[in-house]
Design a protein around this motif. Sequence first.
Motif, mmCIF file in Angstrom:
data_model
loop_
_atom_site.group_PDB
_atom_site.id
_atom_site.type_symbol
_atom_site.label_atom_id
_atom_site.label_comp_id
_atom_site.label_asym_id
_atom_site.label_seq_id
_atom_site.Cartn_x
_atom_site.Cartn_y
_atom_site.Cartn_z
ATOM 1 N N UNK A 194 0.857 -1.201 0.000
ATOM 2 C CA UNK A 194 0.000 0.000 0.000
ATOM 3 C C UNK A 194 0.886 1.243 0.000
ATOM 4 N N UNK A 195 1.937 1.235 0.821
ATOM 5 C CA UNK A 195 2.844 2.386 0.904
ATOM 6 C C UNK A 195 3.612 2.594 -0.404
ATOM 7 N N UNK A 196 3.860 1.515 -1.148
ATOM 8 C CA UNK A 196 4.544 1.641 -2.438
ATOM 9 C C UNK A 196 3.650 2.283 -3.499
ATOM 10 N N UNK A 197 2.384 1.927 -3.483
ATOM 11 C CA UNK A 197 1.475 2.348 -4.560
ATOM 12 C C UNK A 197 0.683 3.618 -4.259
ATOM 13 N N UNK A 198 0.451 3.915 -2.982
ATOM 14 C CA UNK A 198 -0.418 5.045 -2.633
ATOM 15 C C UNK A 198 0.235 5.980 -1.622
ATOM 16 N N UNK A 199 0.037 7.286 -1.852
ATOM 17 C CA UNK A 199 0.401 8.272 -0.838
ATOM 18 C C UNK A 199 -0.710 8.265 0.211
ATOM 19 N N UNK A 200 -0.374 8.561 1.481
ATOM 20 C CA UNK A 200 -1.410 8.537 2.528
ATOM 21 C C UNK A 200 -2.639 9.373 2.161
ATOM 22 N N UNK A 201 -2.412 10.538 1.515
ATOM 23 C CA UNK A 201 -3.547 11.424 1.192
ATOM 24 C C UNK A 201 -4.426 10.894 0.050
ATOM 25 N N UNK A 202 -3.984 9.822 -0.607
ATOM 26 C CA UNK A 202 -4.821 9.207 -1.648
ATOM 27 C C UNK A 202 -5.819 8.206 -1.054
ATOM 28 N N UNK A 203 -5.680 7.902 0.222
ATOM 29 C CA UNK A 203 -6.608 6.978 0.885
ATOM 30 C C UNK A 203 -7.657 7.788 1.626
ATOM 31 N N UNK A 204 -8.910 7.385 1.470
ATOM 32 C CA UNK A 204 -10.016 8.157 2.024
ATOM 33 C C UNK A 204 -10.625 7.403 3.204
ATOM 34 N N UNK A 205 -10.648 8.069 4.343
ATOM 35 C CA UNK A 205 -11.258 7.462 5.530
ATOM 36 C C UNK A 205 -12.699 7.952 5.633
ATOM 37 N N UNK A 206 -13.638 7.018 5.609
ATOM 38 C CA UNK A 206 -15.046 7.403 5.719
ATOM 39 C C UNK A 206 -15.832 6.282 6.379
ATOM 40 N N UNK A 207 -16.981 6.651 6.914
ATOM 41 C CA UNK A 207 -17.824 5.711 7.632
ATOM 42 C C UNK A 207 -18.405 4.678 6.661
ATOM 43 N N UNK A 208 -18.352 3.402 7.049
ATOM 44 C CA UNK A 208 -18.869 2.329 6.194
ATOM 45 C C UNK A 208 -20.076 1.742 6.917
ATOM 46 N N UNK A 209 -21.254 2.216 6.538
ATOM 47 C CA UNK A 209 -22.437 1.973 7.366
ATOM 48 C C UNK A 209 -22.909 0.520 7.374
ATOM 49 N N UNK A 210 -22.498 -0.299 6.377
ATOM 50 C CA UNK A 210 -22.964 -1.699 6.365
ATOM 51 C C UNK A 210 -22.139 -2.605 7.282
ATOM 52 N N UNK A 211 -21.012 -2.076 7.810
ATOM 53 C CA UNK A 211 -20.115 -2.878 8.658
ATOM 54 C C UNK A 211 -20.840 -3.760 9.667
ATOM 55 N N UNK A 212 -21.764 -3.165 10.418
ATOM 56 C CA UNK A 212 -22.391 -3.906 11.524
ATOM 57 C C UNK A 212 -23.308 -5.027 11.030
ATOM 58 N N UNK A 213 -23.631 -5.033 9.741
ATOM 59 C CA UNK A 213 -24.532 -6.057 9.215
ATOM 60 C C UNK A 213 -23.784 -7.245 8.570
ATOM 61 N N UNK A 214 -22.459 -7.159 8.516
ATOM 62 C CA UNK A 214 -21.699 -8.212 7.812
ATOM 63 C C UNK A 214 -21.579 -9.470 8.665
#
Length: 147
Positions: free
Chosen positions: A127-147
Amino acid sequence: MERTLLMVKPDGVQRGLIGKIVQRFEDKGFQLIGAKLMQVSEELAQTHYAEHASKPFYGELVDFITSGPVFAMVWQGEQIVALSRSMMGKTRPPEAAPGTIRGDFAVRTESNVIHGSDLPESAEREIALFFKPEELVVYDHVIQKWL
Ligand code: DAT
Ligand code: MG
């Protein structure tokens, strides 16, 4: 939460498989946190595949991964490294079970459609080789609790 680097290889991009492959990981319930269509440089290819540097197929492998654009992605989810590897199927398509990505779409080992990190430690490195930290988006994943 675990993350992994998944990449549709040049054969998969040329064959128009990006959408189908992304769909499988969305269907599983994983969260996409980064993605880009990119040309892999010789240098990145060599670093990414450094563990294979002494293998007879290394030259071909580097040539292949740099032969056209790839679609690189970072996905997140519980146990995603092991689960995505099982969704990809075995490295050699004749051994990859039907229903897996390689089992359904790939014929040859050298053009097996998808890359996925094999261990959580490899995932962090890749991940560190291919992406800069700012290219990764942190956001709420609302279906998590249903998996
Ligand atoms: P994977 O991609 O399943 O992690 P790997 O890390 O062992 O497999 O090898 C990296 C890639 O190298 C693989 O996806 C296809 C290519 N490769 C592996 N073994 C090969 C072989 N014997 N001949 C040609 N290419 C090979
Ligand atoms: Mg590997």
